[in-house]
Design an enzyme around this catalytic site. Structure first.
Site, PDB file in Angstrom:
ATOM      1  N   SER A 293       0.840  -1.199   0.000  1.00 21.70           N
ATOM      2  CA  SER A 293       0.000   0.000   0.000  1.00 21.70           C
ATOM      3  C   SER A 293       0.867   1.238   0.000  1.00 21.70           C
ATOM      4  O   SER A 293       2.006   1.225   0.469  1.00 21.70           O
ATOM      5  CB  SER A 293      -0.893   0.024   1.249  1.00 21.70           C
ATOM      6  OG  SER A 293      -0.116   0.359   2.396  1.00 21.70           O
ATOM      7  N   ASP A 294       0.333   2.327  -0.546  1.00 23.33           N
ATOM      8  CA  ASP A 294       0.937   3.622  -0.259  1.00 23.33           C
ATOM      9  C   ASP A 294       0.775   3.848   1.240  1.00 23.33           C
ATOM     10  O   ASP A 294      -0.048   3.218   1.904  1.00 23.33           O
ATOM     11  CB  ASP A 294       0.255   4.727  -1.061  1.00 23.33           C
ATOM     12  CG  ASP A 294       1.148   5.951  -1.254  1.00 23.33           C
ATOM     13  OD1 ASP A 294       2.112   6.119  -0.474  1.00 23.33           O
ATOM     14  OD2 ASP A 294       0.905   6.734  -2.182  1.00 23.33           O
ATOM     15  N   TRP A 295       1.576   4.752   1.774  1.00 19.57           N
ATOM     16  CA  TRP A 295       1.674   4.906   3.224  1.00 19.57           C
ATOM     17  C   TRP A 295       0.352   5.404   3.801  1.00 19.57           C
ATOM     18  O   TRP A 295      -0.059   6.539   3.585  1.00 19.57           O
ATOM     19  CB  TRP A 295       2.823   5.845   3.551  1.00 19.57           C
ATOM     20  CG  TRP A 295       4.147   5.158   3.769  1.00 19.57           C
ATOM     21  CD1 TRP A 295       5.003   5.363   4.816  1.00 19.57           C
ATOM     22  CD2 TRP A 295       4.779   4.141   2.972  1.00 19.57           C
ATOM     23  NE1 TRP A 295       6.116   4.542   4.712  1.00 19.57           N
ATOM     24  CE2 TRP A 295       6.005   3.790   3.590  1.00 19.57           C
ATOM     25  CE3 TRP A 295       4.426   3.479   1.801  1.00 19.57           C
ATOM     26  CZ2 TRP A 295       6.863   2.810   3.073  1.00 19.57           C
ATOM     27  CZ3 TRP A 295       5.283   2.515   1.276  1.00 19.57           C
ATOM     28  CH2 TRP A 295       6.478   2.196   1.908  1.00 19.57           C
TER      29      TRP A 295
END
Length: 833
Positions: free
Chosen positions: A227-229
């Site tokens: 995932s993106d952060w």
């Protein structure tokens, strides 16, 4: 590796498996209580942004080479150069014991005003996908992992954490997913980063159609999906949909959520195991790499070479190259403080390099200099009188140059205040302080040589009032040295624009719906993105896609096409080209159409030409761009030298995505093959009769009634709804009674004083913390932080702060926001008793 993966998986307890699905700290994977090595990942993509012990500020990281940004190197159209860059970054990653570099960025440029466009390659999927393939391939050959991003349809910064990209199936497949498909099929990136936004009603991390059905089952992606952060909200739904690793460390929140879901039977151990296997495979592949000694001097020279080959000569009336040495006048603060990169999570702590003034002086030039306008971080603190005094001093020098025939170089461009991660532009104008100075300067000197900077296009209404214009884009730490070599003819500009420069934001096809604060972002222009729109509907532009001049000239001749007919019935299984002469022979189709021609350098300078092959499509009663880029290559020639250039096409070059059959098909017809120096500068052409499918009978009902014209309105909501085919997602704002932890504080602030108070408190804390660091609200780092807290789903704030934003507080805010609804309901039912 498969046996080791299974053995390790079988040795883990359920708790250890669950913990493996969430990062440790900001950048590490879990070691499963010592049963598994851990690996570190860091930001890229145009350098190594490793944060050491105690480095938490977004601009604080170890020194490393700052290469040209993606928007710059894309102008080189040179796959070999991007391989050199990726290999050098990999060496620095190995030295710093980094397993995965989070890059490259490859989102399509739906609008030239997206604040993060400097991190992305192009408006064209073939060019973006080809460059990404080269980046991934070169870095992974050094056994350093990559993470192509942001998958997918993450095309604006405004409300990027929670907006819904509503895209019809053809545009999704042909434009927005296509570059990722090219990279996956040709290079198998070790990881892919799933974006924050929703796609057609579902968050990407939860969107099984996108991350499993298409990415894994259709394209055959074998790597790890991360995932993106902070993007993996509702983690158990994400894991079930196909996500493997949620980043960063959530402070125990996400593992506890998975445990609760498992106990309730909402997620199975098999689903947990499937995700764990991908994380284990990733760690085993990149852990325990040998440490190497990176060559930073060599990397700097590589950065310089890339900058020289990526600069685009937009205009030249003979003013360039400069005769040397001589007296020159340099105007513009950006000559002294050159903008070499963008702001945000890709910001590299660059190793020092000379600016252009220093570089030209070393070549023997005598330089008079005036800044003309204040530095970007001083604009707000500089009085109007001081700005006028700076401009007046520059005007005096410009007049001196005109009177005494001294070359005047004028430096300007977009700044960190005007473009960056976390925010978008809403017009294409240069900063007002620069425009004011430029207007005065060109009023007294119309022979100025302009040198420009920026990660995306901007309006140049005064282009006729300068004698030459060299666009450096964001050219990395060797920008000054490269710029001086280009200005003096030591290097010959060979860059070509990887995106169109429109005249104005009013001409951009996505203008009606792009960059809005609403949740639902309809991609009404469909497949007509960038040049596909301007060319098809005859919209005039400043500079064409693929445009760029040189100090030399090239002659194209003797086009040969291997056949007058071509069978394209295998369009769905064809891989599609990755540029040309790129070395990816193993992925090319057996059945190809070959084209060859002679290219000759007819000038006095050695130089390189970017050869572009466009297919002009036959007309039909269905949506299709007039023509599309289908192959390219870059050819270097000495003065007077000629070479035979060969390009190949497979069936994918003639195809479109058929929504009914859910396959790529090539409509039967006569296609024109155009070889040119840019989209509109066609040098050679021929035709081929393609056998595919009879497509005219399909899709008639989806043809929008509106035909765009210059300055007209884009496609309507009604036309788009027909094109979309299904009911449009419901992205209506939450109301009291249905507000959840998956909504943002900004949405809650509209409904509840509790959410507004909490949001105001968080924003004020961010602003005060940054004031103490000398930053105001216009600093990119501040904008990113404020946007993150304002626009992220509330649960995402929990994740990003590792539970410093307490889950109980989040639940209480949701409860209090909805409480008025329940109170009103009770009063209605029981009269307030």
């Amino acid at each position: 590796m498969e046996t080791n993966t299974k053995n390790i998986l079988n040795s883990l307890t359920l708790k250890e498996k669950i913990r493996l699905l969430n990062g440790v700290g900001g950048w590490y994977t879990s070691d499963a209580n010592g049963k598994l090595p851990k690996i570190m990942m860091t930001d890229g993509p145009h350098g190594l942004r490793k944060q050491g012990e105690g480095q938490v500020d977004i601009n604080d990281s170890i020194p490393s080479t700052c290469f040209p940004t993606a928007s710059c190197i894309a102008n080189s159209w040179d796959l070999d150069l991007i391989k050199e860059m990726a290999a050098a970054i990999a060496d620095q990653a190995l030295q710093e014991e980094v397993g995965i570099v989070l890059g490259c960025g490859m989102n399509i440029k739906r609008s030239p005003m997206c604040g993060r466009n400097f991190e992305y390659f192009s408006e064209d999927p073939l060019l973006a996908g080809s460059l990404a393939t080269a980046y991934v391939d070169a870095m992974q050959k050094k056994n350093v992992g990559t993470s192509i991003k942001h998958f997918a349809c993450n095309n604006q910064e405004t409300r990027r954490q929670s907006s819904d990209s509503i895209v019809d199936e053809r545009a999704l497949r042909e434009i927005y997913l296509r570059p990722f498909e090219i990279a996956v099929r040709n290079a198998q990136p070790s990881t892919i980063m799933a974006s924050y936004n929703k796609i057609n009603g579902k968050y990407t991390c939860q969107n099984k159609k996108i991350i499993t059905d298409i990415l894994r089952n259709e394209w055959g992606f074998k790597g790890t999906l991360i995932s993106d952060w902070g993007a993996a909200v509702d983690i158990q739904t994400c894991i079930k949909a196909g996500l493997n690793l949620a980043m960063p460390d959530s402070g125990g929140y996400q593992p506890s959520q998975i445990e609760k879901a498992y106990k309730k039977g909402l997620i199975t151990e098999e689903e947990i195991n499937n995700a764990c296997e991908k994380v284990i495979e990733l760690v085993l592949r990149f852990a325990n790499n040998p440490k190497v000694q990176a060559d930073y001097k060599k990397a700097h020279l590589t950065a310089k070479k890339i900058a020289e080959n990526s600069a685009v000569l937009l205009k030249n009336d003979g003013a360039l190259p400069l005769s040397k040495p001589q007296k020159i006048i340099i105007l513009g603060q950006m000559a002294e403080d050159m903008r070499i990169q963008g702001g945000g999570s890709s910001h590299i702590n660059a190793t020092p390099g000379d600016n252009v003034i220093e570089s030209l002086k070393k070549k023997g030039f005598e330089v008079e200099y005036a800044p003309a306008y204040p530095a970007d971080d001083k604009v707000e603190s500089t009085s109007e009188a001081d700005c006028k005094a700076m401009a007046d001093a520059a005007v005096a020098l410009a007049k001196k140059g005109a009177d005494q025939n001294i070359p005047v170089l004028l430096f300007f461009g977009l700044t960190n205040r005007t473009e960056g991660e976390g925010f978008d532009r809403h017009d294409m104008n240069l900063p007002s302080e620069q425009l004011a100075a430029i207007k005065e300067i060109i009023s007294v000197n119309k022979k100025s040589i302009a040198v420009t900077f920026g990660g995306s296009p901007f309006a140049i209404p005064f282009i006729t009032d300068v004698s030459a214009m060299l666009h450096m884009a964001l050219a990395g730490e060797a920008c000054g040295e490269a710029c001086s070599d280009l200005l003096t003819g030591v290097a010959n500009p060979s860059g070509k624009l990887s995106e169109t420069f429109p005249f104005s934001e009013r001409d951009v096809p996505s203008r009606a719906t792009w960059g809005k604060a609403e949740a639902a972002i309809e991609y009404r222009e469909s497949i007509f993105t960038g040049y596909r729109y301007y060319d098809t509907f005859k919209i005039p532009v400043q500079f064409d896609f693929g445009y760029g001049l040189s100090y030399t000239s090239f002659e194209y001749s003797n086009l040969k096409i291997s056949s007058e007919t071509f069978d394209a019935t295998d369009a769905n299984t064809a891989i599609g080209n990755v540029g040309a002469n790129s070395g990816y022979e193993d992925t090319k189709s057996d059945k190809t159409l070959k084209l060859s021609f002679t290219l000759k350098n007819t000038g006095k300078f050695s130089g390189a030409e970017v050869v572009q092959l466009y297919i002009k499509n036959p007309e039909g009663e269905y949506l299709r761009p007039s023509k599309e880029l289908r192959a390219f290559t870059k050819v270097f020639l000495e003065a007077g030298e000629e070479k035979e250039v060969t390009l190949e096409l497979d069936a994918k070059a003639f195809s479109l995505f058929d929504v009914t059959s859910e396959k790529y098909v090539a409509p039967t017809g006569t296609y024109e093959i155009q070889i040119g120096a840019s989209l509109s500068d066609v040098k050679l052409s021929g035709s081929v009769k393609v056998s595919g499918v009879d497509y005219n009978a399909n899709e008639k009902s989806t043809l929008p009634s509106y035909v765009p014209g210059f300055g007209g309105e884009p496609f309507s909501h009604e036309d788009f709804a027909k094109l979309y085919r299904e009911p449009l997602p419901d992205d209506s704002a939450p109301k009291v009674g249905n507000f959840t932890i998956y909504n943002s504080l900004a949405e809650g602030a509209v409904l509840s004083k509790h959410c507004k108070k909490q949001l105001d408190q968080i924003v004020n804390e961010i602003l005060e913390d940054n004031r103490q660091k000398g930053r105001n609200e216009n600093d990119p780092a501040v904008k990113i932080a404020v946007c993150g807290m304002t626009e992220n789903p509330i649960e995402s704030i929990i994740l990003l702060t590792a539970c410093k934003f307490k889950p109980n507080l989040a639940r209480a805010l949701v409860h209090k926001t909805n409480k008025r609804y329940f109170s009103a309901l009770i009063e209605k039912l029981f009269g307030g008793k």
